[in-house]
Design a protein around this motif. Sequence first.
Motif, mmCIF file in Angstrom:
data_model
loop_
_atom_site.group_PDB
_atom_site.id
_atom_site.type_symbol
_atom_site.label_atom_id
_atom_site.label_comp_id
_atom_site.label_asym_id
_atom_site.label_seq_id
_atom_site.Cartn_x
_atom_site.Cartn_y
_atom_site.Cartn_z
ATOM 1 N N LEU A 12 89.615 -82.950 -14.313
ATOM 2 C CA LEU A 12 91.000 -82.734 -14.739
ATOM 3 C C LEU A 12 91.166 -82.663 -16.251
ATOM 4 O O LEU A 12 91.946 -81.874 -16.757
ATOM 5 C CB LEU A 12 91.894 -83.861 -14.197
ATOM 6 N N ASP A 13 90.392 -83.491 -16.961
ATOM 7 C CA ASP A 13 90.582 -83.558 -18.412
ATOM 8 C C ASP A 13 90.356 -82.231 -19.145
ATOM 9 O O ASP A 13 91.115 -81.907 -20.049
ATOM 10 C CB ASP A 13 89.724 -84.675 -19.016
ATOM 11 N N PRO A 14 89.326 -81.435 -18.768
ATOM 12 C CA PRO A 14 89.176 -80.155 -19.479
ATOM 13 C C PRO A 14 90.407 -79.264 -19.331
ATOM 14 O O PRO A 14 90.818 -78.590 -20.285
ATOM 15 C CB PRO A 14 87.962 -79.510 -18.823
ATOM 16 N N ILE A 15 91.038 -79.286 -18.144
ATOM 17 C CA ILE A 15 92.245 -78.468 -17.938
ATOM 18 C C ILE A 15 93.345 -78.987 -18.863
ATOM 19 O O ILE A 15 94.046 -78.230 -19.545
ATOM 20 C CB ILE A 15 92.711 -78.555 -16.468
ATOM 21 N N ASN A 16 93.435 -80.307 -18.904
ATOM 22 C CA ASN A 16 94.395 -80.967 -19.769
ATOM 23 C C ASN A 16 94.192 -80.544 -21.226
ATOM 24 O O ASN A 16 95.141 -80.247 -21.958
ATOM 25 C CB ASN A 16 94.117 -82.473 -19.639
ATOM 26 N N VAL A 17 92.919 -80.513 -21.628
ATOM 27 C CA VAL A 17 92.629 -80.188 -23.020
ATOM 28 C C VAL A 17 92.954 -78.728 -23.331
ATOM 29 O O VAL A 17 93.473 -78.409 -24.397
ATOM 30 C CB VAL A 17 91.160 -80.504 -23.348
ATOM 31 N N ILE A 18 92.682 -77.848 -22.382
ATOM 32 C CA ILE A 18 93.026 -76.447 -22.616
ATOM 33 C C ILE A 18 94.533 -76.319 -22.787
ATOM 34 O O ILE A 18 95.024 -75.642 -23.692
ATOM 35 C CB ILE A 18 92.531 -75.584 -21.449
ATOM 36 N N LEU A 19 95.273 -77.030 -21.935
ATOM 37 C CA LEU A 19 96.729 -76.991 -22.067
ATOM 38 C C LEU A 19 97.154 -77.516 -23.432
ATOM 39 O O LEU A 19 98.007 -76.932 -24.100
ATOM 40 C CB LEU A 19 97.367 -77.853 -20.976
ATOM 41 N N LEU A 20 96.503 -78.639 -23.839
ATOM 42 C CA LEU A 20 96.917 -79.266 -25.098
ATOM 43 C C LEU A 20 96.475 -78.489 -26.318
ATOM 44 O O LEU A 20 97.172 -78.444 -27.332
ATOM 45 C CB LEU A 20 96.338 -80.684 -25.186
ATOM 46 N N THR A 21 95.280 -77.876 -26.239
ATOM 47 C CA THR A 21 94.789 -77.212 -27.435
ATOM 48 C C THR A 21 95.307 -75.784 -27.534
ATOM 49 O O THR A 21 95.647 -75.315 -28.603
ATOM 50 C CB THR A 21 93.244 -77.168 -27.480
#
Length: 316
Positions: free
Chosen positions: A223-232
């Motif tokens: 989940l975190d990589p998806i989160n990071v793409i959204l955030l970055t």
Amino acid sequence: MSEKINQEISIVIPLFNEKGSLQELNDKLVDVLTGLNLTYEIVYIDDGSDDGSLDILKQLKVSNQQIKVISLRRNFGKSAALAIGFQECQGDLVVTMDADLQDDPNEIPNLIAKINKGYDLVSGWKKDRKDPLVKLISSKIFNITVASMTGIKLHDFNCGFKIYKKEVVKNINVYGELHRFLPALAHQQGFKVTEVVVKHHARKFDESKYGNLGLGRFTNYLLDPINVILLTKYARKPAHFFGNLGLMFFLLGSGLCLYLTIVWFQGQAIGSRPLLFLGVLFIIIGIQLISMGFLGEIIVRQADKKETRHYIKKII
Ligand code: UDP
Ligand code: MG
């Protein structure tokens, strides 16, 4: 004695139940730091330990005023502990390291040398990593995934051993489990990120706080990589992320319904065709996603009062 130059370095160490290693870690650190030509502070963040770590830290502080101890009310996790360390530290350069003696304080001069070559963040790379095999494999998969998703070519995102310029730590928001993505978040803000190989030792005391298999982290790894793409990539333009996805669904659904309408005009019954339900479903999902994007935009507009001065490299 050579004169200390005006630069200050902060060592930020989050820890949770690490009483076995603290004395040795502190001795080694002080040894290395006094050899440097810098003023230093060591900031320990006790993340709710219940094994007496805090008492050891208090003793260490008695004999060295350059030590700062921050005790958290309960165990909030490494990201929160780091975020607090970042708020409270004062140095122009900030080193983060784990408290378990796996990171070697003797590497600090190498980190400083590298960051002084014009970088904002230098991440340690545990090339010869002393951890159980399962962890090595899961970590490899994680690193390849994150590198390809974020476009930053680092080998070891999860290394706790890093050095930052002050602007980076004062402007990056670490929460949840996002400490593994600090280089990605920094890169997105325009900071220059690189890596340097660091020595790594096996854990001497206790076990990893995340378990040796690292399985507890597995779903987060997904989940975190998806989160990071959204955030970055999309934090400031949510309408693009949700909007594009929504538009895709909407067009697909409209296409299906259009096709069924033509068929209906040709005299066929369409009331019970599964395709009709799918078409309507896609249209509804599409509209919902597009609306979410607009809501996101409004929230960003309202809430985003963030200081953006650190975007500036130089004013001439
Ligand atoms: N840590 C922390 N809070 C936690 C879990 C870990 O401050 O809730 C600290 C821990 O004490 C250590 C560092 O984070 O200093 C890295 O933890 P660990 O060595 O268990 O992780 P690993 O090396 O296995 O990734
Ligand atoms: Mg460790």
